[in-house]
Enzyme design. Structure first.
Site, short mmCIF file in Angstrom:
data_model
loop_
_atom_site.label_atom_id
_atom_site.label_comp_id
_atom_site.label_asym_id
_atom_site.label_seq_id
_atom_site.Cartn_x
_atom_site.Cartn_y
_atom_site.Cartn_z
N TYR A 134 1.53 4.17 6.53
CA TYR A 134 2.90 3.67 6.34
C TYR A 134 3.90 4.84 6.30
CZ TYR A 134 1.11 -0.99 4.89
OH TYR A 134 0.54 -2.24 4.81
N LYS A 136 0.84 -1.21 0.00
CA LYS A 136 0.00 0.00 0.00
C LYS A 136 0.87 1.26 0.00
CE LYS A 136 -2.84 -1.28 3.39
NZ LYS A 136 -2.51 -2.72 3.52
N1 LIG Z 1 -1.51 -9.69 6.26
C1 LIG Z 1 -1.15 -9.36 5.03
O1 LIG Z 1 -1.51 -10.02 4.03
C2 LIG Z 1 -0.26 -8.15 4.82
C3 LIG Z 1 0.22 -7.91 3.51
C4 LIG Z 1 1.06 -6.82 3.30
C5 LIG Z 1 1.37 -5.97 4.34
N2 LIG Z 1 0.88 -6.22 5.60
C6 LIG Z 1 1.26 -5.27 6.65
O2 LIG Z 1 2.06 -5.95 7.59
C7 LIG Z 1 2.04 -5.23 8.83
C8 LIG Z 1 1.82 -6.25 9.94
O3 LIG Z 1 0.51 -6.79 9.75
P1 LIG Z 1 0.11 -8.33 9.95
O4 LIG Z 1 -0.87 -8.65 8.86
O5 LIG Z 1 1.30 -9.16 10.13
O6 LIG Z 1 -0.68 -8.19 11.34
P2 LIG Z 1 -1.73 -9.22 12.00
O7 LIG Z 1 -1.50 -10.58 11.43
O8 LIG Z 1 -3.10 -8.64 11.91
O9 LIG Z 1 -1.26 -9.25 13.52
C9 LIG Z 1 -1.35 -8.13 14.35
C10 LIG Z 1 -0.62 -8.42 15.66
O10 LIG Z 1 -0.59 -7.22 16.42
C11 LIG Z 1 -1.25 -7.40 17.68
N3 LIG Z 1 -1.96 -6.14 17.97
C12 LIG Z 1 -2.97 -5.57 17.28
N4 LIG Z 1 -3.36 -4.41 17.86
C13 LIG Z 1 -2.54 -4.24 18.94
C14 LIG Z 1 -2.45 -3.26 19.97
N5 LIG Z 1 -3.27 -2.19 20.01
N6 LIG Z 1 -1.52 -3.40 20.93
C15 LIG Z 1 -0.67 -4.48 20.92
N7 LIG Z 1 -0.71 -5.44 19.98
C16 LIG Z 1 -1.64 -5.32 19.01
C17 LIG Z 1 -2.18 -8.60 17.45
O11 LIG Z 1 -2.45 -9.31 18.64
P3 LIG Z 1 -3.62 -8.84 19.70
O12 LIG Z 1 -4.85 -8.70 18.87
O13 LIG Z 1 -3.64 -9.93 20.72
O14 LIG Z 1 -3.15 -7.55 20.28
C18 LIG Z 1 -1.30 -9.45 16.54
O15 LIG Z 1 -0.30 -10.10 17.32
C19 LIG Z 1 0.91 -4.20 8.70
O16 LIG Z 1 1.44 -2.94 8.39
C20 LIG Z 1 0.12 -4.71 7.49
O17 LIG Z 1 -0.56 -3.66 6.82
C21 LIG Z 1 0.11 -7.29 5.85
#
Ligand SMILES: NC(=O)c1ccc[n+]([C@@H]2O[C@H](COP(=O)([O-])OP(=O)(O)OC[C@H]3O[C@@H](n4cnc5c(N)ncnc54)[C@H](OP(=O)(O)O)[C@@H]3O)[C@@H](O)[C@H]2O)c1
Length: 353
Positions: free
Chosen positions: A144, A113
């Site tokens: 970002y 993004k």
């Molecule tokens: N998933 C994809 O396909 C994808 C693709 C490209 C880029 N990205 C990017 O990668 C980055 C990481 O995303 P992800 O997809 O790996 O994340 P994710 O799988 O949704 O995991 C989020 C993690 O953060 C924790 N979390 C969420 N809110 C929180 C808070 N307020 N305080 C503390 N911990 C919190 C969650 O656990 P709890 O809910 O227990 O807190 C979980 O451990 C983001 O910038 C996303 O946009 C993701």
């Protein structure tokens, strides 16, 4: 080289796979999130809400990480809110770890993004492809960009090196996280098979035809560890995708075969999963019961909205890995295997039939 890692977002798709990689390499690993439940026992759990600055600073005290991996985000209704909330989450964490005085490197995971624009202005114009790290920022608000600027300022203030990692759609193991295309497609296929519905490609004609790529969550983990421990990679923003390219028109029938469903020929029009799967909440409990699956709730497993947004894009999306390659990162993955490996594990762990 190893050290004391703090994985922020340790139960997510980026953080969970990274933590496993770090453990395998002999690192000490602490993992932060709000509900650090069911973690590998070798990970020191740190429970805190990143939006609560005092709670984060108290929770992190004494952890003395050498390397911080920020692999989390929070989805809000508007990009202005995303900027505010996700910016504060990173700032609170970096302020808390600064007090430890131990941090040598901070890695931040963002994504494509960066080039495609935020969800509310998503893929509205065709950026140049393949996406290259030196393309200028788009003229839209984007959390970002806010996070990068917070990272750069903290690196200047605290004297650590940094890396920014930009994956495409992540394919890998995680349960109950916000965006997971692989799990979503496995659940969709199971529902189609059990109800006799057609397994439709949900996306756009453009995605069906175009060259594209994805990122294996295990390869992102490799890239994070490599950048955090390789002096040449310090202070770079780097794309990270599997290194092969594919067209959905070829991959879709192959994934259907791996999921034991017959694909319906593509009509040329999107068939959004949010509409197709509007009654999934009523159907899934019976599938869970019939097959003795782990009862995790279909809404926690499947992120229909995200797969619709990804596959519904009308712009070409693929990514240049040249910058990382020239700095010495040679990791590659086979994208079809990224999906089929995940599907096999989902079956083995009784998540899907
Ligand atoms: N998933 C994809 O396909 C994808 C693709 C490209 C880029 N990205 C990017 O990668 C980055 C990481 O995303 P992800 O997809 O790996 O994340 P994710 O799988 O949704 O995991 C989020 C993690 O953060 C924790 N979390 C969420 N809110 C929180 C808070 N307020 N305080 C503390 N911990 C919190 C969650 O656990 P709890 O809910 O227990 O807190 C979980 O451990 C983001 O910038 C996303 O946009 C993701």
């Amino acid at each position: 080289m190893s050290g004391r890692a703090l994985v922020v977002g340790v139960t997510g798709i980026s953080g969970g796979n990274l933590a496993q990689r770090l453990l395998a390499d002999g690192w000490e690993v602490a993992g932060l999130c709000r509900r650090p439940e069911g973690l590998d026992q070798r990970i020191t759990p740190i429970a805190a809400d990143l939006l609560d600055a005092e709670a984060v600073s108290a929770a992190v005290r004494g952890s003395a990480p050498t390397h911080v991996f920020f692999t989390t985000w929070s989805r809000r209704a508007t990009e202005a809110e995303n900027c505010d909330v996700n910016g504060r989450m990173l700032q609170n964490l970096l302020d808390a770890t600064a007090a430890e005085g131990s941090v040598r490197h901070v890695a931040l995971v963002t994504g494509l993004k960066h080039y495609l624009g935020p969800f509310e202005a998503y893929a509205t114009v065709q950026p140049d492809t393949p996406f290259s790290e030196d393309q200028p920022r788009l003229p839209y608000e984007n959390f970002y960009y806010v996070q990068e600027d917070i990272l750069f300022a903290a690196a200047e203030r605290d004297g650590f090196t940094w890396s920014v990692h930009r994956p495409h759609t992540l394919i890998g193991w995680a349960l109950g996280n916000a965006m997971n295309m692989g799990v979503t497609l496995a659940v969709y296929a199971a529902i189609c098979r059990e109800t006799g519905r057609g397994f439709h490609f949900p996306g756009s004609h453009e995605q069906w035809e175009a060259v594209t790529d994805v990122t294996d969550a295990g390869l992102l983990a490799d890239h994070l560890v490599w950048a955090a421990t390789t002096p040449a990679a310090a202070n770079h923003a780097l794309n990270i995708v599997n290194g092969d390219v594919f067209r959905w028109r070829r991959l879709w029938p192959r994934l259907a075969a791996a999921l034991s469903v017959d694909p319906v020929p593509f009509s040329g029009e999107p068939a959004p999963l949010e509409q197709q799967m509007a009654d999934a909440g009523e159907i899934w409990p019976e599938i869970v019961r019939r097959h003795g699956l782990r009862d995790l709730g279909v809404d926690s497993l499947a992120s229909w909205w995200h797969t619709d947004a990804d596959l519904g894009r009308t712009v070409e999306t693929f990514t240049d890995m040249g910058h990382s390659r020239r700095l010495g990162f040679l990791g590659v993955r086979d994208s079809e295997s990224s999906f089929t490996g995940l599907f096999a594990r989902l079956r083995a762990e009784r998540i899907v039939p």
